[in-house]
Write a protein that holds these residues in place. Sequence first.
Motif, PDB file in Angstrom:
ATOM      1  N   LEU A  88       0.816  -1.213   0.000  1.00  0.00           N
ATOM      2  CA  LEU A  88       0.000   0.000   0.000  1.00  0.00           C
ATOM      3  C   LEU A  88       0.851   1.266   0.000  1.00  0.00           C
ATOM      4  CD1 LEU A  88      -2.843  -1.127   2.402  1.00  0.00           C
ATOM      5  CD2 LEU A  88      -3.186  -0.184   0.108  1.00  0.00           C
ATOM      6  N   ALA A  89       1.946   1.260   0.738  1.00  0.00           N
ATOM      7  CA  ALA A  89       2.815   2.440   0.759  1.00  0.00           C
ATOM      8  C   ALA A  89       3.347   2.747  -0.638  1.00  0.00           C
ATOM      9  CB  ALA A  89       3.968   2.221   1.736  1.00  0.00           C
ATOM     10  N   LEU A  90       3.804   1.717  -1.344  1.00  0.00           N
ATOM     11  CA  LEU A  90       4.318   1.914  -2.707  1.00  0.00           C
ATOM     12  C   LEU A  90       3.194   2.233  -3.682  1.00  0.00           C
ATOM     13  CD1 LEU A  90       6.869  -1.018  -2.644  1.00  0.00           C
ATOM     14  CD2 LEU A  90       7.455   1.414  -2.787  1.00  0.00           C
ATOM     15  N   LYS A  91       2.068   1.579  -3.509  1.00  0.00           N
ATOM     16  CA  LYS A  91       0.901   1.839  -4.362  1.00  0.00           C
ATOM     17  C   LYS A  91       0.493   3.303  -4.279  1.00  0.00           C
ATOM     18  CE  LYS A  91      -4.058   0.727  -4.594  1.00  0.00           C
ATOM     19  NZ  LYS A  91      -4.492   2.108  -4.282  1.00  0.00           N
ATOM     20  N   ASP A  92       0.386   3.823  -3.066  1.00  0.00           N
ATOM     21  CA  ASP A  92      -0.028   5.210  -2.879  1.00  0.00           C
ATOM     22  C   ASP A  92       1.023   6.187  -3.400  1.00  0.00           C
ATOM     23  OD1 ASP A  92      -2.220   4.118  -1.655  1.00  0.00           O
ATOM     24  OD2 ASP A  92      -1.741   4.843   0.359  1.00  0.00           O
ATOM     25  N   GLN A  93       2.283   5.903  -3.122  1.00  0.00           N
ATOM     26  CA  GLN A  93       3.347   6.832  -3.487  1.00  0.00           C
ATOM     27  C   GLN A  93       3.512   6.953  -4.997  1.00  0.00           C
ATOM     28  OE1 GLN A  93       4.904   8.535  -1.052  1.00  0.00           O
ATOM     29  NE2 GLN A  93       6.096   9.759  -2.485  1.00  0.00           N
ATOM     30  N   PHE A  94       3.300   5.847  -5.714  1.00  0.00           N
ATOM     31  CA  PHE A  94       3.553   5.842  -7.153  1.00  0.00           C
ATOM     32  C   PHE A  94       2.287   5.744  -8.002  1.00  0.00           C
ATOM     33  CE2 PHE A  94       7.629   4.474  -5.341  1.00  0.00           C
ATOM     34  CZ  PHE A  94       8.475   5.393  -5.957  1.00  0.00           C
ATOM     35  N   GLY A  95       1.129   5.915  -7.383  1.00  0.00           N
ATOM     36  CA  GLY A  95      -0.109   5.967  -8.150  1.00  0.00           C
ATOM     37  C   GLY A  95      -0.480   4.670  -8.833  1.00  0.00           C
ATOM     38  N   LEU A  96      -0.203   3.545  -8.190  1.00  0.00           N
ATOM     39  CA  LEU A  96      -0.527   2.249  -8.776  1.00  0.00           C
ATOM     40  C   LEU A  96      -1.977   1.870  -8.508  1.00  0.00           C
ATOM     41  CD1 LEU A  96       2.610   0.248  -7.555  1.00  0.00           C
ATOM     42  CD2 LEU A  96       2.285   1.324  -9.785  1.00  0.00           C
ATOM     43  N   LYS A  97      -2.530   1.069  -9.402  1.00  0.00           N
ATOM     44  CA  LYS A  97      -3.788   0.409  -9.113  1.00  0.00           C
ATOM     45  C   LYS A  97      -3.460  -0.900  -8.397  1.00  0.00           C
ATOM     46  CE  LYS A  97      -6.706   2.317 -12.759  1.00  0.00           C
ATOM     47  NZ  LYS A  97      -7.595   2.002 -13.904  1.00  0.00           N
ATOM     48  N   GLY A  98      -4.469  -1.613  -7.951  1.00  0.00           N
ATOM     49  CA  GLY A  98      -4.180  -2.903  -7.328  1.00  0.00           C
ATOM     50  C   GLY A  98      -5.022  -3.222  -6.122  1.00  0.00           C
ATOM     51  N   GLU A  99      -6.291  -2.806  -6.141  1.00  0.00           N
ATOM     52  CA  GLU A  99      -7.156  -3.091  -5.003  1.00  0.00           C
ATOM     53  C   GLU A  99      -7.302  -4.598  -4.771  1.00  0.00           C
ATOM     54  OE1 GLU A  99      -7.619  -0.720  -7.199  1.00  0.00           O
ATOM     55  OE2 GLU A  99      -7.415   0.983  -5.826  1.00  0.00           O
ATOM     56  N   GLN A 100      -7.357  -5.379  -5.856  1.00  0.00           N
ATOM     57  CA  GLN A 100      -7.478  -6.826  -5.696  1.00  0.00           C
ATOM     58  C   GLN A 100      -6.206  -7.431  -5.108  1.00  0.00           C
ATOM     59  OE1 GLN A 100      -8.711  -7.707  -9.818  1.00  0.00           O
ATOM     60  NE2 GLN A 100     -10.566  -8.574  -8.962  1.00  0.00           N
ATOM     61  N   VAL A 101      -5.069  -6.812  -5.418  1.00  0.00           N
ATOM     62  CA  VAL A 101      -3.806  -7.305  -4.874  1.00  0.00           C
ATOM     63  C   VAL A 101      -3.810  -7.191  -3.350  1.00  0.00           C
ATOM     64  CG1 VAL A 101      -1.303  -6.976  -4.827  1.00  0.00           C
ATOM     65  CG2 VAL A 101      -2.546  -6.714  -6.972  1.00  0.00           C
TER      66      VAL A 101
END
Length: 221
Positions: A88-101
């Motif tokens: 989640l930290a990397l997802k938020d910082q870099f604007g990634l999708k991935g709710e299912q992950v």
Amino acid sequence: MKKPLKRRDFLGRTTLAALATASLGACTSRENPTKVAPASLPQEEEDKFSEELAKNRQMPRDLVMKMLDQKVDQYMQLSHHCAQSSFLALKDQFGLKGEQVIKALTPMPGIAERGETCGAVTGPLMAMGLIYGRDLHHLDDWDTYQESLVPTGHFCELFEKEFGTTLCHKVQEGKFGRCYRLTDPGELQKFQNAGATEKCSEVVRSAVHMAAEIILDYQGI
């Protein structure tokens, strides 16, 4: 004739891409990703990752790491979960999708708490898989699979250099002086009483820093 490697917009990539990258041997020895021949960054202005990557590259590096630390601490206090918090930290910082992950990562710490691969390894690998991996419609793209192992393999090498292992029970021994059987309620309580969230947060912060440094410096995208 071998098809040239194409870097695709990762925003449409699925959970399968991330799982494939992590499970098919990413934690193997690879060359330093900064030595990979550069490829073009995504050109679409609407590409959220491209925008966030550019913003992060323009910021002072210590500020990026401080922002990541804040995200890790927030998610660790909420979830007490190394794999989800690191992702989640990397997802938020870099604007990634991935709710299912996020949901798929639920049983991943220690691989179902068996003391195997640390969740602070699995979470960042999932984030990097979304960036560098191949999607459901390109499962025959062997070049992308092979190239994804360069940054992800380097991450595993850095983690192992820092902690001596990628295994949860060995990381525990280094941090707590012993390992715990976390599927046992009594052992889990002892683990928490020993400062699990705080000590595991230290590991997660370090792992997220390693992954972020690679994402920021890697010239293959």
